[in-house]
Motif scaffolding. Structure first.
Motif, mmCIF file in Angstrom:
data_model
loop_
_atom_site.group_PDB
_atom_site.id
_atom_site.type_symbol
_atom_site.label_atom_id
_atom_site.label_comp_id
_atom_site.label_asym_id
_atom_site.label_seq_id
_atom_site.Cartn_x
_atom_site.Cartn_y
_atom_site.Cartn_z
ATOM 1 N N ASN A 184 2.739 25.167 -18.627
ATOM 2 C CA ASN A 184 3.656 24.088 -19.593
ATOM 3 C C ASN A 184 4.910 23.523 -18.949
ATOM 4 N N ILE A 185 4.690 23.183 -17.582
ATOM 5 C CA ILE A 185 5.788 22.406 -17.033
ATOM 6 C C ILE A 185 5.398 20.985 -16.943
ATOM 7 N N ALA A 186 6.303 20.190 -17.676
ATOM 8 C CA ALA A 186 6.132 18.784 -17.576
ATOM 9 C C ALA A 186 6.473 18.104 -16.401
ATOM 10 N N LEU A 187 5.472 16.960 -16.204
ATOM 11 C CA LEU A 187 5.436 16.358 -14.971
ATOM 12 C C LEU A 187 5.935 14.654 -15.235
ATOM 13 N N PHE A 188 6.800 14.191 -14.594
ATOM 14 C CA PHE A 188 7.158 12.897 -14.570
ATOM 15 C C PHE A 188 7.091 12.265 -13.179
ATOM 16 N N ASN A 189 6.564 11.031 -13.272
ATOM 17 C CA ASN A 189 6.800 9.945 -12.055
ATOM 18 C C ASN A 189 7.286 8.606 -12.398
ATOM 19 N N ALA A 190 7.424 7.965 -11.408
ATOM 20 C CA ALA A 190 8.133 6.523 -11.875
ATOM 21 C C ALA A 190 7.302 5.374 -11.114
ATOM 22 N N PRO A 191 6.200 5.075 -11.732
ATOM 23 C CA PRO A 191 5.509 3.921 -10.783
ATOM 24 C C PRO A 191 6.007 2.570 -11.545
ATOM 25 N N GLU A 192 6.718 2.702 -12.511
ATOM 26 C CA GLU A 192 7.482 1.514 -13.116
ATOM 27 C C GLU A 192 8.652 1.109 -12.212
ATOM 28 N N GLY A 193 9.109 2.116 -11.608
ATOM 29 C CA GLY A 193 10.446 1.644 -10.463
ATOM 30 C C GLY A 193 9.886 0.990 -9.209
ATOM 31 N N ASN A 194 8.926 1.225 -8.864
ATOM 32 C CA ASN A 194 8.485 0.588 -7.379
ATOM 33 C C ASN A 194 7.323 -0.416 -7.565
ATOM 34 N N ARG A 195 6.897 -0.507 -8.754
ATOM 35 C CA ARG A 195 5.483 -1.494 -9.209
ATOM 36 C C ARG A 195 5.679 -2.998 -8.291
ATOM 37 N N ASN A 196 6.886 -3.540 -8.488
ATOM 38 C CA ASN A 196 7.162 -4.867 -8.113
ATOM 39 C C ASN A 196 7.330 -4.704 -6.611
ATOM 40 N N ALA A 197 7.853 -3.601 -6.047
ATOM 41 C CA ALA A 197 7.996 -3.590 -4.575
ATOM 42 C C ALA A 197 6.870 -3.587 -3.794
ATOM 43 N N VAL A 198 5.799 -2.792 -4.463
ATOM 44 C CA VAL A 198 4.585 -2.462 -3.910
ATOM 45 C C VAL A 198 4.021 -3.891 -4.036
ATOM 46 N N ALA A 199 3.889 -4.629 -5.196
ATOM 47 C CA ALA A 199 3.257 -5.921 -5.227
ATOM 48 C C ALA A 199 3.668 -6.964 -4.220
ATOM 49 N N GLU A 200 5.062 -7.163 -4.203
ATOM 50 C CA GLU A 200 5.517 -7.785 -3.198
ATOM 51 C C GLU A 200 4.996 -7.794 -1.663
ATOM 52 N N HIS A 201 5.172 -6.275 -1.255
ATOM 53 C CA HIS A 201 4.845 -5.933 0.022
ATOM 54 C C HIS A 201 3.378 -6.295 0.254
ATOM 55 N N THR A 202 2.327 -5.998 -0.628
ATOM 56 C CA THR A 202 1.126 -6.169 -0.509
ATOM 57 C C THR A 202 0.607 -7.655 -0.285
ATOM 58 N N LEU A 203 1.596 -8.476 -1.120
ATOM 59 C CA LEU A 203 1.241 -9.912 -0.860
ATOM 60 C C LEU A 203 1.677 -10.321 0.501
ATOM 61 N N GLY A 204 2.849 -9.720 0.826
ATOM 62 C CA GLY A 204 3.321 -10.284 2.174
ATOM 63 C C GLY A 204 2.311 -9.873 3.276
ATOM 64 N N MET A 205 1.890 -8.542 3.142
ATOM 65 C CA MET A 205 1.046 -8.068 4.156
ATOM 66 C C MET A 205 -0.235 -9.011 4.326
ATOM 67 N N LEU A 206 -0.815 -9.514 3.035
ATOM 68 C CA LEU A 206 -2.026 -10.235 2.907
ATOM 69 C C LEU A 206 -1.725 -11.659 3.778
ATOM 70 N N LEU A 207 -0.637 -12.272 3.382
ATOM 71 C CA LEU A 207 -0.385 -13.584 3.916
ATOM 72 C C LEU A 207 -0.178 -13.358 5.454
ATOM 73 N N SER A 208 0.447 -12.143 5.962
ATOM 74 C CA SER A 208 0.654 -11.981 7.256
ATOM 75 C C SER A 208 -0.649 -11.862 8.022
ATOM 76 N N ILE A 209 -1.670 -11.174 7.681
ATOM 77 C CA ILE A 209 -2.791 -11.032 8.106
ATOM 78 C C ILE A 209 -3.691 -12.284 8.031
ATOM 79 N N LEU A 210 -3.642 -12.929 6.901
ATOM 80 C CA LEU A 210 -4.461 -14.215 6.963
ATOM 81 C C LEU A 210 -3.688 -15.458 8.132
ATOM 82 N N ASN A 211 -2.403 -15.328 8.295
ATOM 83 C CA ASN A 211 -1.959 -16.246 9.225
ATOM 84 C C ASN A 211 -1.296 -15.730 10.455
ATOM 85 N N LYS A 212 -1.778 -14.403 10.750
ATOM 86 C CA LYS A 212 -1.505 -13.936 12.146
ATOM 87 C C LYS A 212 -0.033 -14.083 12.630
ATOM 88 N N PHE A 213 0.650 -13.635 11.489
ATOM 89 C CA PHE A 213 2.104 -13.494 11.717
ATOM 90 C C PHE A 213 2.509 -12.737 12.851
#
Length: 313
Positions: free
Chosen positions: A88-117
């Motif tokens: 009966n131990i409650a569990l909390f995490n915080a995906p709301e807190g890094n959702r935007n950071a992950v999204a931006e990082h993923t987009l950045g990586m995608l543009l990088s590999i497409l364009n061979k940065f």
């Protein structure tokens, strides 16, 4: 009744400031060892952890007063969730807190590999001005497949809006999440239509090593591949085989199946091969670890802890 919270990893000061303003007692010990935690955990009603160690049966059995475990991040794979539930131990995490950071990082990586940065940057620095060898591909007009449509997958989809791409998303455990710009599809349709695949699933027994050479070979097209989820979801030997065959055009990895550097000899073999490839982009599991997300994660956790005790933050 005063609640005592042990914080065993580095967190933003806002977590303690908020909780202490409501009467919680926070014991901030980011350098504490696992053995030391075992000796003192019976004094605390709560524990906050990031990635320092796993919280499993051994620790929870000693935590006779423990009421909650707060994970300063999104994934819960370093916590024995089933045993916590049995206690009966409650569990909390915080995906709301890094959702935007992950999204931006993923987009950045995608543009990088497409364009061979990464390749172009290295070559120019040593005096090699090779325009033709660094000709990139445009993202517009391509089909992006998202595997896993929780906080991270949907966050990445939101960043793709306006980039003239078709977004297909598959989630085994969610449905009816389609929208004006995202089409909900089966995994079979992703295999058939995707030009780009981005992983956003949690690490579970089901997803561990889910992506291997057989998985890659099921795609009709040669794909660009991104993993900002968990390293152990992808079999690196399978990825290397797919890169060699051309089934994977290029890969961007923020996570690896072994992240304990310096690596042991067994892991060095696949890592050295991975690191030598120009068609692989690597970052050190920082997709969700921006300056802003560091604070936002703490604020989300503070709010969830307060809500657990019926306190309006």
């Amino acid at each position: 009744m005063t609640k005592h919270i042990l914080i065993v990893d580095q967190t933003h000061v806002s977590l303690m400031q908020v909780l202490e303003s409501y009467g919680f007692v926070c014991d901030y010990q980011p350098k504490i060892t696992y053995a030391e935690v075992l000796d003192c955990i019976d004094q605390y009603e709560g524990i906050v952890v990031r990635t320092k160690f796993r919280i499993e049966r051994e620790l929870m059995e000693r935590a006779t007063k423990l009421e909650f475990i707060a994970r300063a991040g999104a994934g819960m794979d370093n916590i024995d969730e089933k045993f916590a539930a049995s206690k009966n131990i409650a569990l909390f995490n915080a995906p709301e807190g890094n959702r935007n950071a992950v999204a931006e990082h993923t987009l950045g990586m995608l543009l990088s590999i497409l364009n061979k940065f990464s390749k172009g940057n290295k070559e120019v620095r040593v005096g090699n001005w090779d325009r033709e060898g660094n000709r990139g591909f445009e993202l517009a007009g391509r089909t992006v497949g998202i595997v896993g449509y929780g906080f991270m997958g949907s966050g990445f989809a939101s960043k793709l809006k306006g980039l003239d791409v078709k977004i297909l998303a598959y989630d085994k455990y969610k449905s009816d999440f389609w929208s004006q710009w995202v089409k909900e599809v089966s995994m079979e349709e992703l295999f058939e239509k995707a030009d780009i695949i981005s992983l956003h699933v949690p690490l579970t027994d089901e997803t561990r090593m889910m992506v291997d050479e057989t998985y890659f070979n099921r795609f009709k097209k040669d794909i660009w591949f991104i993993n900002t989820a968990r390293g152990e979801i992808v079999n690196i030997q399978g990825l290397l085989a797919a890169l060699k065959s051309g089934k994977v055009r290029s890969a961007a990895l923020d996570v690896l199946q072994d992240e304990k550097f310096p690596l042991k000899e067994e892991s060095k073999r696949w890592f050295n091969e991975l690191a030598e490839r120009e068609d692989v982009l690597l970052t050190p599991h920082v997709g969700g670890w921006s300056v802003e997300s560091f604070e936002k994660i703490s604020m989300v956790l503070a709010d969830k802890i307060l809500q657990h005790y019926g306190i309006a933050g």
